[in-house]
Design a protein around this motif. Structure first.
Motif: not given
Length: 179
Positions: A58-81
């Motif tokens: 999850i952390a690696q995917t967040l970093i990739d989307m933010a730093d490498d893919q140039g996403c201004c917003l990342v929305i996750t679903s699940g894993g919050t319980g």
């Protein structure tokens, strides 16, 4: 500022052991896309992932989307319980420079109007450099309820992060920007 000619890039991550294994259909991710299509007038493109409940991934995917893919917003679903495998908030906190606890507080308060178990949810949000990361619950109905609650603040937050201007359909969602 990002070039307005380019579509806004938004990351969507469904964190689910079963959906990532193909056992369940990825309904939460589709619910996020459907909601954003209703909200947004600005051209946008999704950067999409369905991954298992593994904190490092999850952390690696967040970093990739933010730093490498140039996403201004990342929305996750699940894993919050509260279960042992629910580690999305921990992964989010591990990659963020600043946490934005008001997002989680508002989402839980909104969800409490529908179900008393909303207090068990650990949704949160944070900022990684110029990217806002928002953790939503995994139930599609809860996703829409939570996005309806917090999205009015998201475009202005992205403005403050010097990201792209996000134009929204005011007939669907009323965003707030101070004058």
């Amino acid at each position: 500022m990002i070039n307005q000619q380019s579509p806004i890039r938004i990351g969507i991550i469904n964190v689910s052991d079963r959906a990532s294994a193909g056992i369940y259909e990825d309904i939460p991710g589709k619910a996020i896309v459907e909601t954003l299509n209703e909200y947004l007038l600005s051209p946008w493109e999704k950067v999409y992932a369905v991954i298992p409940d593994e904190q490092a991934l999850i952390a690696q995917t967040l970093i990739d989307m933010a730093d490498d893919q140039g996403c201004c917003l990342v929305i996750t679903s699940g894993g919050t319980g509260p279960s042992k495998r629910d580690v999305t908030p921990e992964a989010t906190e591990s990659v963020c420079n600043k946490m934005m606890p008001g997002f989680g507080e508002l989402m839980r308060a909104t969800s409490l109007a529908y179900v008393p178990t909303a207090i068990l949810s650990r949704q949160t949000a944070g900022i990684r450099n110029q990217t806002l990361i928002v953790n939503l619950p995994g139930k599609p109905r809860s996703i829409r309820q939570c996005l309806d609650a917090v999205f009015p603040a998201i475009p202005y937050c992205i403005d403050l992060l010097e990201g792209p201007f996000i134009d929204c359909n005011e007939d669907v969602i009323k965003v707030f920007r101070p004058k």
